[in-house]
Enzyme design. Sequence first.
Site, PDB file in Angstrom:
ATOM      1  N   SER A 132      -4.087  -9.150   7.587  1.00  0.00           N
ATOM      2  CA  SER A 132      -3.817  -8.107   7.932  1.00  0.00           C
ATOM      3  C   SER A 132      -2.539  -7.851   9.784  1.00  0.00           C
ATOM      4  O   SER A 132      -3.083  -8.630  10.327  1.00  0.00           O
ATOM      5  CB  SER A 132      -3.886  -6.831   7.842  1.00  0.00           C
ATOM      6  OG  SER A 132      -3.543  -5.492   8.740  1.00  0.00           O
ATOM      7  N   ASP A 187      -7.585   3.688  13.207  1.00  0.00           N
ATOM      8  CA  ASP A 187      -5.799   4.350  13.233  1.00  0.00           C
ATOM      9  C   ASP A 187      -5.530   5.108  11.853  1.00  0.00           C
ATOM     10  O   ASP A 187      -5.511   6.563  12.125  1.00  0.00           O
ATOM     11  CB  ASP A 187      -5.435   2.596  12.100  1.00  0.00           C
ATOM     12  CG  ASP A 187      -4.800   2.076  13.107  1.00  0.00           C
ATOM     13  OD1 ASP A 187      -4.605   1.667  14.163  1.00  0.00           O
ATOM     14  OD2 ASP A 187      -3.972   0.899  12.657  1.00  0.00           O
ATOM     15  N   ASP A 220       0.865  -1.386  -0.605  1.00  0.00           N
ATOM     16  CA  ASP A 220      -0.034   0.334  -0.240  1.00  0.00           C
ATOM     17  C   ASP A 220       1.540   1.242  -0.022  1.00  0.00           C
ATOM     18  O   ASP A 220       1.010   2.110  -0.738  1.00  0.00           O
ATOM     19  CB  ASP A 220      -0.926  -0.241   0.828  1.00  0.00           C
ATOM     20  CG  ASP A 220      -2.741  -0.761   1.145  1.00  0.00           C
ATOM     21  OD1 ASP A 220      -2.184  -1.239   0.088  1.00  0.00           O
ATOM     22  OD2 ASP A 220      -2.627  -1.631   2.088  1.00  0.00           O
ATOM     23  N   ARG A 249       0.365   4.491  17.263  1.00  0.00           N
ATOM     24  CA  ARG A 249      -0.456   5.582  16.223  1.00  0.00           C
ATOM     25  C   ARG A 249      -0.066   7.427  16.335  1.00  0.00           C
ATOM     26  O   ARG A 249       0.653   7.811  15.405  1.00  0.00           O
ATOM     27  CB  ARG A 249      -1.990   5.659  15.805  1.00  0.00           C
ATOM     28  CG  ARG A 249      -1.877   4.341  15.102  1.00  0.00           C
ATOM     29  CD  ARG A 249      -0.958   3.806  13.979  1.00  0.00           C
ATOM     30  NE  ARG A 249      -1.511   2.437  12.983  1.00  0.00           N
ATOM     31  CZ  ARG A 249      -0.658   1.606  12.881  1.00  0.00           C
ATOM     32  NH1 ARG A 249       0.814   2.314  12.015  1.00  0.00           N
ATOM     33  NH2 ARG A 249      -0.810   0.509  11.958  1.00  0.00           N
TER      34      ARG A 249
END
Length: 417
Positions: free
Chosen positions: A180, A128, A19, A99
């Site tokens: 993931s 996220d 990505d 994050r």
Amino acid sequence: MSTRKQYKKIVCAYSGGLDTSVMIPWLKEHYGAEIITYTGDLGQGEDLSGIKAKALRTGAAHAEVDDLQERFVREFIWPSVRASAVYEGQYPMHTALGRPLLAQRLVEVAEKYGADAVAHGCTAKGNDQVRFEVTIRSLGPQLGVVAPLREWEMLTREDEVDYAIERGIPIPITREKPYSIDQNIWGCAIECGEMEDLWNEPPDDAWQMTKDPSHAPKGSVEIVLSFEKGIPVAVDGRPMGGVELLNHLNDLAGTFGIGRMDMVENRVVGLKSREVYEAPAATLLLMAHTELERICLDRPTWHYKRQVSQDYANIIYEGKWFGPLRHALDGFIERTQATVTGDVRLRLSAGLARITGRRSPLSLYDTGLATYSEGDTFDRESATGFMELYSLSYRTVAAVRRNNQLNALPESDTRKD
Ligand code: ARG
């Protein structure tokens, strides 16, 4: 020609995966911007030595990489341990804690390069994006935010691979697992693939940090964890820095298959998702820390802090780390941790950690008061008066009911069916 707002320079959160690799040329084409990538090492266990060169080969003008592990442990993980922050009763929140730090660094790097926007590779339905964007908007409100995965037409991995091949950019060659995965020094999250059916057992190859408990060493081992003011400082009497301590406990507890969880959680955007977690070190530390609080905090404070822990966990989960409420709650937690110093002993065996002992110079446990043997210091007579007063309101209710010919108990409790 694109109608999108154009940017001069975009700092892009970059992991080197598919990505974020595809994001580099895509942002250049659609936003006309120069790209600076940013990669932070939170202890994801990947070799980041080649990542800078890879970003540059993919078309970035500059690539920044730094080791954030110490800072992550000191400024994010330890405060969450002191707060006993666990989301929905289980998840120690390694992703949710990482994050805000990455977002903070994105803002700092944007300022360093004079960039006018930042970009991240989060999807439209995850938590996220919330954590990145709340942090970016609070620390760098002048910056634009781009979330290509919410915008681009590529809907499958195959679309992205085609796009990358057309532009000749390097893409991860390893055959990716169908999951993931997000891992750092505080834990690992695994989702997708066959786990999307809630009835399916997580497949063996999903787990990253822990051994299958049925392959754990025979027997058990004992360890002692030491805390100072609520912060873990030593294992088995050996003082350790945060990163060393976490790596050590992750290895040890991971070998015993400790810290595996299979959880369905409520995401911020409203949907439920199934996530499998591994948190070997976190499981031991959170257990031990809470145990120490049981002897070091007085009853009302311990009870009150449990409510604060829930709120603190929600704040972390919802991306509000840099907000005023977290800072205010830290004031309360800081006070409570002043006496949380001491040792906790645990026994580790296949898939299981059990507390076997606790001690503290500041312990409120008084053997003299608690004992049923020799040396009892508890004043028995004082309990008699206490019972009189403690039951006073109930005795009053009973007297009034009796005087009015009512049952002593409410209807529902006296029915005999
Ligand atoms: N559900 C967790 C959270 O929202 C982890 C998210 C990342 N999970 C993943 N498997 N990539 O904090």
